[in-house]
Design a protein around this motif. Structure first.
Motif, PDB file in Angstrom:
ATOM      1  N   GLY A  42       0.514  -1.650  -0.121  1.00  0.00           N
ATOM      2  CA  GLY A  42      -0.010   0.130   0.072  1.00  0.00           C
ATOM      3  C   GLY A  42       0.976   0.987   0.108  1.00  0.00           C
ATOM      4  N   GLY A  43       0.112   2.469  -0.480  1.00  0.00           N
ATOM      5  CA  GLY A  43       1.762   3.016  -0.579  1.00  0.00           C
ATOM      6  C   GLY A  43       1.418   4.468   0.956  1.00  0.00           C
ATOM      7  N   ASP A  44       2.294   4.898   0.403  1.00  0.00           N
ATOM      8  CA  ASP A  44       2.712   5.674   2.186  1.00  0.00           C
ATOM      9  C   ASP A  44       2.353   7.049   2.933  1.00  0.00           C
ATOM     10  OD1 ASP A  44       4.371   3.945   2.844  1.00  0.00           O
ATOM     11  OD2 ASP A  44       6.414   3.915   1.773  1.00  0.00           O
ATOM     12  N   VAL A  45       2.190   7.470   3.609  1.00  0.00           N
ATOM     13  CA  VAL A  45       1.642   9.014   4.084  1.00  0.00           C
ATOM     14  C   VAL A  45       2.994   9.316   4.025  1.00  0.00           C
ATOM     15  CG1 VAL A  45       0.106  11.192   4.447  1.00  0.00           C
ATOM     16  CG2 VAL A  45      -0.570   8.580   3.976  1.00  0.00           C
ATOM     17  N   TRP A  46       3.143  10.521   3.377  1.00  0.00           N
ATOM     18  CA  TRP A  46       4.789  11.626   3.601  1.00  0.00           C
ATOM     19  C   TRP A  46       4.009  13.175   4.450  1.00  0.00           C
ATOM     20  CZ3 TRP A  46       9.939   9.906   3.734  1.00  0.00           C
ATOM     21  CH2 TRP A  46      10.471   8.371   3.351  1.00  0.00           C
ATOM     22  N   VAL A  47       5.362  13.365   4.763  1.00  0.00           N
ATOM     23  CA  VAL A  47       4.579  14.792   5.063  1.00  0.00           C
ATOM     24  C   VAL A  47       6.430  15.609   4.383  1.00  0.00           C
ATOM     25  CG1 VAL A  47       6.011  14.684   7.299  1.00  0.00           C
ATOM     26  CG2 VAL A  47       4.298  17.268   6.312  1.00  0.00           C
ATOM     27  N   GLU A  48       5.673  16.538   3.885  1.00  0.00           N
ATOM     28  CA  GLU A  48       8.028  17.037   3.164  1.00  0.00           C
ATOM     29  C   GLU A  48       7.164  18.737   3.553  1.00  0.00           C
ATOM     30  OE1 GLU A  48       8.421  15.073  -0.777  1.00  0.00           O
ATOM     31  OE2 GLU A  48      10.309  17.628  -0.783  1.00  0.00           O
ATOM     32  N   ALA A  49       8.699  19.501   3.614  1.00  0.00           N
ATOM     33  CA  ALA A  49       8.939  21.496   3.417  1.00  0.00           C
ATOM     34  C   ALA A  49       9.192  21.555   2.602  1.00  0.00           C
ATOM     35  CB  ALA A  49      10.063  21.126   4.875  1.00  0.00           C
ATOM     36  N   VAL A  50       8.355  22.118   1.846  1.00  0.00           N
ATOM     37  CA  VAL A  50       8.875  22.857   0.895  1.00  0.00           C
ATOM     38  C   VAL A  50       8.610  24.747   0.827  1.00  0.00           C
ATOM     39  CG1 VAL A  50       7.562  21.083  -0.585  1.00  0.00           C
ATOM     40  CG2 VAL A  50       5.720  23.333   0.382  1.00  0.00           C
ATOM     41  N   ASN A  51       9.251  25.217   0.037  1.00  0.00           N
ATOM     42  CA  ASN A  51       9.054  26.215  -0.142  1.00  0.00           C
ATOM     43  C   ASN A  51       8.644  27.562  -0.621  1.00  0.00           C
ATOM     44  OD1 ASN A  51      12.322  27.920   1.028  1.00  0.00           O
ATOM     45  ND2 ASN A  51      13.462  27.890  -0.054  1.00  0.00           N
ATOM     46  N   GLY A  52       8.278  28.252  -0.003  1.00  0.00           N
ATOM     47  CA  GLY A  52       6.921  29.416  -0.998  1.00  0.00           C
ATOM     48  C   GLY A  52       6.126  29.257  -0.067  1.00  0.00           C
ATOM     49  N   LEU A  53       6.150  28.617   1.029  1.00  0.00           N
ATOM     50  CA  LEU A  53       4.024  28.582   1.267  1.00  0.00           C
ATOM     51  C   LEU A  53       4.874  29.282   2.896  1.00  0.00           C
ATOM     52  CD1 LEU A  53       3.172  25.083   1.482  1.00  0.00           C
ATOM     53  CD2 LEU A  53       2.288  26.581   0.330  1.00  0.00           C
ATOM     54  N   ARG A 116       7.974  10.241   7.080  1.00  0.00           N
ATOM     55  CA  ARG A 116       6.865   9.250   6.654  1.00  0.00           C
ATOM     56  C   ARG A 116       5.919   8.923   7.864  1.00  0.00           C
ATOM     57  NH1 ARG A 116       8.507   3.659   4.499  1.00  0.00           N
ATOM     58  NH2 ARG A 116       9.248   2.862   6.175  1.00  0.00           N
ATOM     59  N   LEU A 117       4.502   9.176   7.793  1.00  0.00           N
ATOM     60  CA  LEU A 117       4.004   9.495   8.734  1.00  0.00           C
ATOM     61  C   LEU A 117       2.915   8.023   8.782  1.00  0.00           C
ATOM     62  CD1 LEU A 117       2.289  13.083   8.211  1.00  0.00           C
ATOM     63  CD2 LEU A 117       3.228  12.075   9.602  1.00  0.00           C
ATOM     64  N   ALA A 118       3.199   7.489   7.898  1.00  0.00           N
ATOM     65  CA  ALA A 118       2.244   6.499   8.116  1.00  0.00           C
ATOM     66  C   ALA A 118       2.617   5.499   6.636  1.00  0.00           C
ATOM     67  CB  ALA A 118       0.905   6.366   7.471  1.00  0.00           C
ATOM     68  N   LYS A 119       2.905   3.789   7.363  1.00  0.00           N
ATOM     69  CA  LYS A 119       3.637   3.227   6.044  1.00  0.00           C
ATOM     70  C   LYS A 119       2.598   2.480   5.674  1.00  0.00           C
ATOM     71  CE  LYS A 119       7.205   0.042   5.565  1.00  0.00           C
ATOM     72  NZ  LYS A 119       6.907  -1.594   6.755  1.00  0.00           N
ATOM     73  N   GLY A 120       2.672   2.650   4.885  1.00  0.00           N
ATOM     74  CA  GLY A 120       1.429   1.365   3.800  1.00  0.00           C
ATOM     75  C   GLY A 120       1.683  -0.193   3.945  1.00  0.00           C
ATOM     76  N   GLY A 121       0.339  -0.730   3.196  1.00  0.00           N
ATOM     77  CA  GLY A 121       0.481  -2.183   4.397  1.00  0.00           C
ATOM     78  C   GLY A 121       0.986  -3.055   3.677  1.00  0.00           C
ATOM     79  N   ASN A 122       2.007  -4.323   3.810  1.00  0.00           N
ATOM     80  CA  ASN A 122       2.592  -4.580   3.508  1.00  0.00           C
ATOM     81  C   ASN A 122       1.311  -5.637   2.305  1.00  0.00           C
ATOM     82  OD1 ASN A 122       5.311  -4.407   3.767  1.00  0.00           O
ATOM     83  ND2 ASN A 122       5.211  -5.349   4.968  1.00  0.00           N
ATOM     84  N   GLY A 123       1.568  -5.858   1.145  1.00  0.00           N
ATOM     85  CA  GLY A 123       1.088  -6.967  -0.037  1.00  0.00           C
ATOM     86  C   GLY A 123       1.476  -8.498   0.930  1.00  0.00           C
TER      87      GLY A 123
END
Ligand SMILES: Nc1nc2c(ncn2[C@@H]2O[C@H](COP(=O)(O)OP(=O)(O)OP(=O)(O)O)[C@@H](O)[C@H]2O)c(=O)[nH]1
Ligand SMILES: [Mg+2]
Length: 354
Positions: A42-53, A116-123
């Protein structure tokens, strides 16, 4: 621009895809056998710091973030594709907290920093995975593991080198406007400023980031006025500039009111170096100026800078003093600047000291 420095979001990573149960069966092929492939992750949920915000306002409009489920495994030993991930893009200076809004998960202080805030489940494993010498035709497969779900808080604490504090009408926004290109709202009524503003000040060819926050009044730590909720934005500065207006009857008392609020807030604010300045001195005559400067010196225990953002008097000196503290505190002379998208001045050749 709307400003929002706190947001609650729900995130869910993708479930893993299920493994497949499948057998090879082909005409004229003697040896078949299990060939169910594994499910994708399953897909992960990430958070990323970006410029311009510099606000979390986007999260007022979207609060749910779900990554994709992995694709199920298939026959002929085909593994399912991984689910797509999602990335929450946040301003530099955002902290992520658990649902209790107290437990820190991560603090994104640099551009490009990811977590990575939440890891996707393994298949799940397909049935071809389970074949053994004694069981050559397993007819089961694993389901994919579930993704994780949780609620998190995003909290933005702006990153600046110096922070302006003081009572309402002390001239904080005027100060910011006179030394930077920021254009905050200025008016002669209290609480003109309702959210923090940032600007880049230049002194002797060096730049640093200055933050202006709403005024503090007595009882701010109990929520009086706008309260102390914006003090978080000066928590990460290296120095505070405390402005006391010449218009105040009793400058010593005004100084102490704000100091008490800084103490009550905690967060290490009171341990920060503070530069004190008597502002708006153009309205005073010589004798009044001397008297108020003395009073303020007595209350604060340091000789205040005497400044007027309108006439420009004393401004260079106070900027130099701020810069000296910033350079000293950082050791390297590095400022918060590399993380900010601001107009670069002509002397940019010595700015890349990261
Ligand atoms: N004469 C004079 N007036 C000033 C000076 N600096 C600011 N003012 C005036 O003082 C008033 C308040 O200034 P602001 O910059 O809005 O004050 P502030 O500290 O940002 O106030 P809040 O945002 O309400 O906390 C405005 O009317 C300004 O024009 C100064 O150096 N000299
Ligand atoms: Mg203001």
């Amino acid at each position: 621009m709307k400003f929002l420095d706190e947001a609650k979001v729900y995130i869910r990573s993708g479930d893993g895809g299920a493994g497949a149960v499948s057998f090879r069966r082909e005409k004229f092929v003697e040896f078949g056998g299990p060939d169910g492939g594994d499910g994708g992750r399953g897909g992960d949920v990430w958070v990323e710091a970006v410029n311009g915000l510099n606000t979390l306002i986007d999260f007022r409009f979207q609060q749910h973030f779900k990554a994709q489920t992995g694709i199920h495994g298939m026959g002929r030993n085909r593994t399912g594709a991984n689910g797509g991930e999602v990335t929450l893009k946040v301003p530099v200076g955002t902290q992520i907290f658990e649902e209790d809004n107290e437990t820190l998960i991560t603090d994104l202080t640099k551009e490009g920093q990811r977590f990575r805030l939440a890891k996707g489940g393994n298949g799940g494993f397909g049935n071809s995975h389970f074949k053994t010498a004694t069981n050559q035709a397993p007819n089961w497969a694993n389901p994919g593991l579930e993704g994780e779900e949780k609620t998190v808080w995003l909290r933005l604490k702006l990153i600046a080198d110096a922070g302006l504090v003081g009572l309402p009408n002390a001239g904080k926004s005027t100060f910011l406007a006179s030394v930077t290109r920021a254009r905050p709202k200025i008016a002669n009524y209290p609480f003109t400023t309702l959210h923090p503003n940032l600007g880049v000040a230049t002194i002797d060819g060096r730049e640093f980031v200055l933050a202006d926050i709403p005024g503090l009044i007595e009882g701010a730590h109990e929520g009086v006025g706008i309260g102390d909720r914006f003090l978080g934005h000066v928590e990460r500065t290296r120095v505070l500039l405390h402005l006391v207006s010449s218009m105040e009857e009793n400058v010593g008392k005004s100084y102490k009111t704000v100091k008490t609020e800084l103490e009550a807030y905690g967060g290490g604010l009171i341990d920060k170096p503070v530069i004190v300045a008597l502002s708006q001195i153009d309205i005073l005559d010589e004798t009044e100026l001397k008297k108020k400067a003395k009073e303020l010196e007595k209350a604060s225990g340091q000789k205040p800078f005497l400044i007027s953002a309108i006439t420009g008097k004393g401004m260079t000196d106070v900027l130099r003093a701020l810069r000296d503290v910033i350079v000293e505190a950082s050791g390297t002379g590095e400022t918060a600047l590399p993380d900010r998208s601001t107009p670069v001045k002509e002397d940019s050749d010595e700015d890349d000291d990261e």
